[in-house]
Design an enzyme around this catalytic site. Sequence first.
Site, mmCIF file in Angstrom:
data_model
loop_
_atom_site.group_PDB
_atom_site.id
_atom_site.type_symbol
_atom_site.label_atom_id
_atom_site.label_comp_id
_atom_site.label_asym_id
_atom_site.label_seq_id
_atom_site.Cartn_x
_atom_site.Cartn_y
_atom_site.Cartn_z
ATOM 1 N N CYS A 83 0.825 -1.216 0.000
ATOM 2 C CA CYS A 83 0.000 0.000 0.000
ATOM 3 C C CYS A 83 0.855 1.260 0.000
ATOM 4 O O CYS A 83 0.335 2.365 -0.145
ATOM 5 C CB CYS A 83 -0.920 -0.003 1.208
ATOM 6 S SG CYS A 83 -1.510 -1.644 1.641
ATOM 7 N N CYS A 207 -13.224 0.170 7.912
ATOM 8 C CA CYS A 207 -12.348 -0.325 6.838
ATOM 9 C C CYS A 207 -12.422 0.532 5.588
ATOM 10 O O CYS A 207 -13.500 0.998 5.205
ATOM 11 C CB CYS A 207 -12.742 -1.750 6.454
ATOM 12 S SG CYS A 207 -12.819 -2.879 7.845
ATOM 13 N N ILE A 210 -12.535 -1.229 -1.379
ATOM 14 C CA ILE A 210 -11.744 -1.741 -2.499
ATOM 15 C C ILE A 210 -11.895 -0.723 -3.623
ATOM 16 O O ILE A 210 -13.018 -0.396 -4.018
ATOM 17 C CB ILE A 210 -12.236 -3.146 -2.900
ATOM 18 C CG1 ILE A 210 -11.865 -4.140 -1.784
ATOM 19 C CG2 ILE A 210 -11.658 -3.569 -4.239
ATOM 20 C CD1 ILE A 210 -12.483 -5.512 -1.941
ATOM 21 N N LYS A 333 -9.989 5.935 3.912
ATOM 22 C CA LYS A 333 -11.290 5.506 4.394
ATOM 23 C C LYS A 333 -12.428 5.934 3.467
ATOM 24 O O LYS A 333 -13.285 5.131 3.127
ATOM 25 C CB LYS A 333 -11.480 6.088 5.806
ATOM 26 C CG LYS A 333 -12.761 5.767 6.471
ATOM 27 C CD LYS A 333 -12.831 4.294 6.802
ATOM 28 C CE LYS A 333 -14.192 3.682 6.790
ATOM 29 N NZ LYS A 333 -15.117 3.892 5.754
ATOM 30 N N HIS A 337 -8.765 3.598 -1.399
ATOM 31 C CA HIS A 337 -7.398 3.097 -1.260
ATOM 32 C C HIS A 337 -7.025 2.194 -2.439
ATOM 33 O O HIS A 337 -7.005 0.980 -2.315
ATOM 34 C CB HIS A 337 -7.285 2.345 0.073
ATOM 35 C CG HIS A 337 -5.922 1.833 0.396
ATOM 36 N ND1 HIS A 337 -4.758 2.345 -0.157
ATOM 37 C CD2 HIS A 337 -5.516 0.824 1.218
ATOM 38 C CE1 HIS A 337 -3.718 1.671 0.319
ATOM 39 N NE2 HIS A 337 -4.147 0.749 1.150
#
Lengths: 395, 183
Positions: A83, A207, A210, A333, A337
Amino acid sequence: MRNVAIVGTGHSKFGVRNDVSMSELAWEAIKEALDEAGLEQKDIEYFIVSNTGGWSSEPLPAVVIGEYSKLVPKGTVRVEAACASGSAAVKLAYDMVASGHVDIAMAIGIEKMNESPTPIVVEFIGRAGNYFWEFENFGLTFPGYYALHATAYMSKYGATEEDLCKVAVKNHYYGARNPKAQFQREITVEKCMSSRYIAWPLKLYDCCPITDGAAAVILAGEEKAKELTDSPIWIAGIGSASGTSNMSKRGTFSSLEAAVVAAKMAYKEAKINPDNPVKYIDVANVHDCFTIAELMAYEDLGFAKRGEAVDWIRNDQTYIGGKIPVNVDGGLKAKGHPIGATGEGMIAELTRQLLSRVEKDRQAPIKNGYALAHNIGGTGHYAYVTILSLSKPMR
Amino acid sequence: MSGEKKTQKELTDEEMKKFIEFVESMKKSMGLPMVPDIKTGVALWVDQRELNVRFVIGVERLKPFFNGLADGKVLATKCKICGEIYFPPQVDCPKCRKSDVEWIELSKEGTLVTYTQINVKPYSFSHYDDYIVGIGKLPEGVNVTAWVRESDPKKLKVGMKIRLEVVKREPEGYYVYEWVPVE
Ligand SMILES: [Zn+2]
């Protein structure tokens, strides 16, 4: 070593981008960066493509994007630091320009995660750590790795699931004000608290999603930068570090040790007092892949003392108007990401923040002229801290 | 495994099967594996090549570890020169740059350092019920990551006593180690 400046940035809309191919998505960011810098493809001497992949169909994204964007025959490489791949690409481009090997280099981040169904993406990210000793038999997931930290942090400092949700609420608040964000709607603590568990104690709203996305940054040496623009943003310092692949080998679970090391290096290079960085930095983007990660980042970066991040989030200290605005683009968030593009995305965003160019209701006041990007790969496996500056660093 | 409730794997497989049937019907009418995205209607090409991956991993030098599991023991390596204990075991000591290690049996009793329950599972783990993964510390100073034999994470506590046991992982049927709460 010479000074290096950012002379152009590009940032695609983040989200589920089934409307474009990988090349088309990358081109959105590349075109914007070239336009901003007033450069042509032939002026780019080297381009570094950050992409983690596995879930997407092209195993050699650098050449696929190079051909599509007419960057061929310039030298290229694909880099992976999970990441943090994007910040790694920027660091390598920086090193090439700072050393004088090239005058202009470009870092291009691209990730197309929605080419695979969600359970397969969960599988790929879960395998990223130590495959043989921690995935093969125990099936850890990315939320799971951070949940291990959440459990430890909450037990040590008395943080609650509500506290974690407050991070999500803040980042959705700013995501709602960023047209590039995947999620552009605000949420409440109640909504976050009532969402289902993904990896206990982390819930859906703890989380990051995607995401598909691309971002690009063009770097130039001091002389070239001055020719190209009257508003260069300088790279004042970069720190990088790594952590053990096995979670079992970590000394603590309430902090990411690699981030602490990387931050120290970056502060030293940028001549920022590590005991009080908040005094210098106007705005920061931290790696909030999960809400717990943002709280640990406040402490690992030395913004807050150990255990105090909880008070910070309870008292809105990282909203604009607080001690230091953090993730006012929505963060991982809410902005999303796209693994390999997140680093360039942070650096493009902070460049525009320093130039006071972002949407008014999420523009941080720029007083000291410093911005910081904290970009973590995996679960503290890689750490990059990049400090940008409005004024030219003194060497 | 619960009999009445479908596993995440069954649900995913059913969904994928339905999707592929839809692709096949579109292909029959158009002659192309192209379908509209469910949410936005944009055109998606559905890959006609499938890749199955199963790795083959060299464990020759770690054979004592796996033989140990079959005997109910969890082994680590200890460098005969500097005394460093390695878990996961490794036969090279990068400190000494020598490969002179002995195999030692680890203590069974440890303390729970941290834990989580995996609710959304990776595809290859989606046939299991939600499982708890914990990291435990042993007196030797090494940590061990493993499943914890408990279905409710609220019954666990950081710092509680746990015991390491070798068990057969089902339905695959192979030896693996697991933490068991002792309180
Ligand atoms: Zn040794």
